[in-house]
Design an enzyme around this catalytic site. Structure first.
Site, PDB file in Angstrom:
ATOM      1  N   ASP A 103       0.828  -1.204   0.000  1.00  0.00           N
ATOM      2  CA  ASP A 103       0.000   0.000   0.000  1.00  0.00           C
ATOM      3  C   ASP A 103       0.868   1.262   0.000  1.00  0.00           C
ATOM      4  O   ASP A 103       1.996   1.249   0.499  1.00  0.00           O
ATOM      5  CB  ASP A 103      -0.911  -0.032   1.249  1.00  0.00           C
ATOM      6  CG  ASP A 103      -2.086   0.918   1.118  1.00  0.00           C
ATOM      7  OD1 ASP A 103      -2.293   1.487   0.033  1.00  0.00           O
ATOM      8  OD2 ASP A 103      -2.809   1.095   2.119  1.00  0.00           O
ATOM      9  N   ASN A 156       1.283   3.381  -2.843  1.00  0.00           N
ATOM     10  CA  ASN A 156       1.831   3.786  -4.151  1.00  0.00           C
ATOM     11  C   ASN A 156       1.326   5.171  -4.554  1.00  0.00           C
ATOM     12  O   ASN A 156       2.097   6.013  -5.021  1.00  0.00           O
ATOM     13  CB  ASN A 156       1.413   2.794  -5.243  1.00  0.00           C
ATOM     14  CG  ASN A 156       2.028   1.428  -5.052  1.00  0.00           C
ATOM     15  OD1 ASN A 156       2.936   1.263  -4.256  1.00  0.00           O
ATOM     16  ND2 ASN A 156       1.531   0.455  -5.785  1.00  0.00           N
ATOM     17  N   GLY A 157       0.021   5.381  -4.366  1.00  0.00           N
ATOM     18  CA  GLY A 157      -0.592   6.652  -4.768  1.00  0.00           C
ATOM     19  C   GLY A 157      -0.024   7.822  -3.972  1.00  0.00           C
ATOM     20  O   GLY A 157       0.335   8.860  -4.544  1.00  0.00           O
ATOM     21  N   ARG A 158       0.094   7.628  -2.648  1.00  0.00           N
ATOM     22  CA  ARG A 158       0.608   8.714  -1.797  1.00  0.00           C
ATOM     23  C   ARG A 158       2.086   9.001  -2.082  1.00  0.00           C
ATOM     24  O   ARG A 158       2.542  10.135  -2.034  1.00  0.00           O
ATOM     25  CB  ARG A 158       0.385   8.379  -0.314  1.00  0.00           C
ATOM     26  CG  ARG A 158      -1.038   8.675   0.147  1.00  0.00           C
ATOM     27  CD  ARG A 158      -1.358   8.001   1.437  1.00  0.00           C
ATOM     28  NE  ARG A 158      -1.580   6.580   1.223  1.00  0.00           N
ATOM     29  CZ  ARG A 158      -1.576   5.666   2.181  1.00  0.00           C
ATOM     30  NH1 ARG A 158      -1.341   6.030   3.418  1.00  0.00           N
ATOM     31  NH2 ARG A 158      -1.795   4.410   1.896  1.00  0.00           N
ATOM     32  N   SER A 213      -7.138  -6.209  -5.917  1.00  0.00           N
ATOM     33  CA  SER A 213      -8.238  -6.825  -5.180  1.00  0.00           C
ATOM     34  C   SER A 213      -9.509  -6.797  -6.016  1.00  0.00           C
ATOM     35  O   SER A 213      -9.609  -6.037  -6.994  1.00  0.00           O
ATOM     36  CB  SER A 213      -8.474  -6.088  -3.853  1.00  0.00           C
ATOM     37  OG  SER A 213      -9.183  -4.893  -4.098  1.00  0.00           O
ATOM     38  N   GLU A 263     -12.006  -5.450  -5.261  1.00  0.00           N
ATOM     39  CA  GLU A 263     -12.606  -4.119  -5.064  1.00  0.00           C
ATOM     40  C   GLU A 263     -11.878  -3.032  -5.872  1.00  0.00           C
ATOM     41  O   GLU A 263     -12.391  -1.924  -6.051  1.00  0.00           O
ATOM     42  CB  GLU A 263     -12.584  -3.730  -3.574  1.00  0.00           C
ATOM     43  CG  GLU A 263     -13.586  -4.489  -2.695  1.00  0.00           C
ATOM     44  CD  GLU A 263     -13.218  -5.954  -2.458  1.00  0.00           C
ATOM     45  OE1 GLU A 263     -12.009  -6.233  -2.294  1.00  0.00           O
ATOM     46  OE2 GLU A 263     -14.106  -6.822  -2.469  1.00  0.00           O
ATOM     47  N   ASN A 264     -10.671  -3.344  -6.357  1.00  0.00           N
ATOM     48  CA  ASN A 264      -9.882  -2.330  -7.075  1.00  0.00           C
ATOM     49  C   ASN A 264     -10.478  -1.931  -8.429  1.00  0.00           C
ATOM     50  O   ASN A 264     -10.069  -0.917  -9.017  1.00  0.00           O
ATOM     51  CB  ASN A 264      -8.421  -2.787  -7.269  1.00  0.00           C
ATOM     52  CG  ASN A 264      -7.577  -2.724  -6.002  1.00  0.00           C
ATOM     53  OD1 ASN A 264      -6.644  -3.511  -5.816  1.00  0.00           O
ATOM     54  ND2 ASN A 264      -7.888  -1.781  -5.107  1.00  0.00           N
ATOM     55  N   ARG A 292      -5.375  -1.985   8.274  1.00  0.00           N
ATOM     56  CA  ARG A 292      -6.572  -2.733   7.870  1.00  0.00           C
ATOM     57  C   ARG A 292      -6.127  -4.003   7.158  1.00  0.00           C
ATOM     58  O   ARG A 292      -5.015  -4.084   6.651  1.00  0.00           O
ATOM     59  CB  ARG A 292      -7.368  -1.939   6.816  1.00  0.00           C
ATOM     60  CG  ARG A 292      -8.135  -0.783   7.254  1.00  0.00           C
ATOM     61  CD  ARG A 292      -9.015  -0.281   6.088  1.00  0.00           C
ATOM     62  NE  ARG A 292      -8.237   0.280   4.993  1.00  0.00           N
ATOM     63  CZ  ARG A 292      -7.738   1.502   4.991  1.00  0.00           C
ATOM     64  NH1 ARG A 292      -7.922   2.296   6.017  1.00  0.00           N
ATOM     65  NH2 ARG A 292      -7.040   1.940   3.955  1.00  0.00           N
ATOM     66  N   SER A 313      -8.321  -5.343   4.649  1.00  0.00           N
ATOM     67  CA  SER A 313      -8.855  -5.141   3.296  1.00  0.00           C
ATOM     68  C   SER A 313      -9.161  -6.450   2.550  1.00  0.00           C
ATOM     69  O   SER A 313      -8.726  -6.631   1.404  1.00  0.00           O
ATOM     70  CB  SER A 313      -7.894  -4.281   2.464  1.00  0.00           C
ATOM     71  OG  SER A 313      -7.697  -3.040   3.081  1.00  0.00           O
TER      72      SER A 313
HETATM   73  C1  FPP Z   1      -2.087   0.084  -3.256  1.00  0.00           C
HETATM   74  O1  FPP Z   1      -1.590   1.396  -3.236  1.00  0.00           O
HETATM   75  C2  FPP Z   1      -1.522  -0.641  -4.372  1.00  0.00           C
HETATM   76  C3  FPP Z   1      -2.225  -1.246  -5.360  1.00  0.00           C
HETATM   77  C4  FPP Z   1      -3.699  -1.265  -5.449  1.00  0.00           C
HETATM   78  C5  FPP Z   1      -1.530  -1.908  -6.475  1.00  0.00           C
HETATM   79  C6  FPP Z   1      -0.309  -2.669  -6.071  1.00  0.00           C
HETATM   80  C7  FPP Z   1       0.487  -3.009  -7.247  1.00  0.00           C
HETATM   81  C8  FPP Z   1       1.837  -2.939  -7.287  1.00  0.00           C
HETATM   82  C9  FPP Z   1       2.675  -2.562  -6.159  1.00  0.00           C
HETATM   83  C10 FPP Z   1       2.550  -3.347  -8.485  1.00  0.00           C
HETATM   84  C11 FPP Z   1       2.347  -4.798  -8.686  1.00  0.00           C
HETATM   85  C12 FPP Z   1       3.274  -5.382  -9.575  1.00  0.00           C
HETATM   86  C13 FPP Z   1       3.023  -6.474 -10.301  1.00  0.00           C
HETATM   87  C14 FPP Z   1       4.129  -7.115 -10.946  1.00  0.00           C
HETATM   88  C15 FPP Z   1       1.677  -7.050 -10.480  1.00  0.00           C
HETATM   89  P1  FPP Z   1      -2.607   2.608  -3.423  1.00  0.00           P
HETATM   90  O2  FPP Z   1      -2.686   2.918  -4.863  1.00  0.00           O
HETATM   91  O3  FPP Z   1      -3.914   2.258  -2.785  1.00  0.00           O
HETATM   92  O4  FPP Z   1      -1.859   3.734  -2.644  1.00  0.00           O
HETATM   93  P2  FPP Z   1      -2.552   4.924  -1.814  1.00  0.00           P
HETATM   94  O5  FPP Z   1      -3.304   4.267  -0.678  1.00  0.00           O
HETATM   95  O6  FPP Z   1      -1.396   5.722  -1.351  1.00  0.00           O
HETATM   96  O7  FPP Z   1      -3.446   5.644  -2.752  1.00  0.00           O
END
Ligand code: FPP
Length: 260
Positions: free
Chosen positions: A32, A34-36, A77, A79-80, A209, A211
């Site tokens: 978790d 990535n977005g932030r 997930s 839910e994604n 969480r 999730s």
């Molecule tokens: C959650 O961070 C991350 C995900 C929903 C995607 C995870 C995927 C990767 C790390 C890459 C996977 C790689 C392969 C090879 C399949 P978020 O986007 O919810 O972050 P945030 O809570 O900060 O917005």
């Protein structure tokens, strides 16, 4: 061999605190933040996912070198799908990019790819990339890199119950014979036997969480929440988290050793 390989990346003092004989067999990670991570850098959210993919490569290598048997990563997930199309499309292309480049390295490291989740609902090209990677690494008997892709734990349990009910209906399963082992056999994680249940579940980014992740399988897992965003996570953090796991007192409903 274990120490030499890892010490090239992690300082030896830290490695002294790690017991190589008590590495969790199965580690599951909710990747978790990535977005932030991207937002903090004024980048589009997908830049975080791209960097997150690089972290997957690093952590796969370190976990395999440490002797982990199964590494389960929550990549998408059920839910994604609610996310904007552009982000979903990007996430669907990531396994293609990942396996295209990384399969030779997985083979070199004797890592086998496995997937849990409803992959038949993924775009054809994503399915193909995943199935090809499973096929190409099928003979590897080292660590299993298990991606949870279009996975949701409640859906997994519903599917398992439907299959069990069908088996009962067809006189292939007796109601009295259903026990915890039977349930485990009907879950998607049966493909990971004998390491279906993670001893350690890590979630990055400070969120605390579960999730809808491995709800049955984490009944006795140690849960570890770290503030580090997934794109910043690395081998040092993983070793640090495993050391913290080794310092926990796992009682499984029993008593502390000194109170027995
Ligand atoms: C959650 O961070 C991350 C995900 C929903 C995607 C995870 C995927 C990767 C790390 C890459 C996977 C790689 C392969 C090879 C399949 P978020 O986007 O919810 O972050 P945030 O809570 O900060 O917005």
């Amino acid at each position: 061999m274990f120490k030499k390989k890892i010490e090239t990346q992690i300082n030896p003092e830290m490695m002294d605190n790690l017991d190589p004989n008590r590495i969790p067999h199965h580690i599951a990670i909710i990747m978790d933040g990535n977005g932030r991570w991207a937002q903090k850098r004024h980048l589009p959210r997908v830049a975080g996912h791209k960097q997150g993919m690089e972290t997957v490569k690093k952590i796969t290598k370190v976990a395999s070198d440490l002797g982990v048997k199964v590494l389960t990563l929550y990549a998408f997930s059920t839910e994604n799908w609610k996310r904007p199309d552009q982000e979903v499309n990007f996430l669907m292309d990531l396994p293609i990019k990942f396996f295209d480049k990384f399969v030779p390295e997985l083979i070199e490291n004797n890592v086998r790819v496995n997937v849990i989740g409803y992959i038949e609902q993924l775009p054809e090209k994503t399915q193909k990339a995943v199935l090809d990677a499973i096929d190409k690494t099928a003979d590897n008997d080292g660590m299993v890199l298990n991606f949870a892709l279009n996975y949701g734990s409640r859906a997994e349990m519903v599917t398992a119950m439907q299959k069990m009910a069908t088996a009962v209906q067809n006189n292939e399963l007796a109601v009295e014979a259903i026990n915890e082992e039977t349930v485990a056999e009907y879950l998607m994680t049966n493909s990971l036997a004998p390491y279906q249940d993670p001893e350690l579940l890590i979630r990055t980014s400070g969120e605390e969480r579960i999730s809808n992740f491995l709800l049955w399988q984490i009944a006795y897992s140690e849960l570890l929440f770290t503030d580090v965003y997934w794109p910043d996570y690395n081998g040092v953090e993983l070793v640090r988290n495993i050391i913290a796991f080794q310092n926990r007192d796992r009682r499984f409903g029993g008593l502390k050793k000194e109170n027995k």
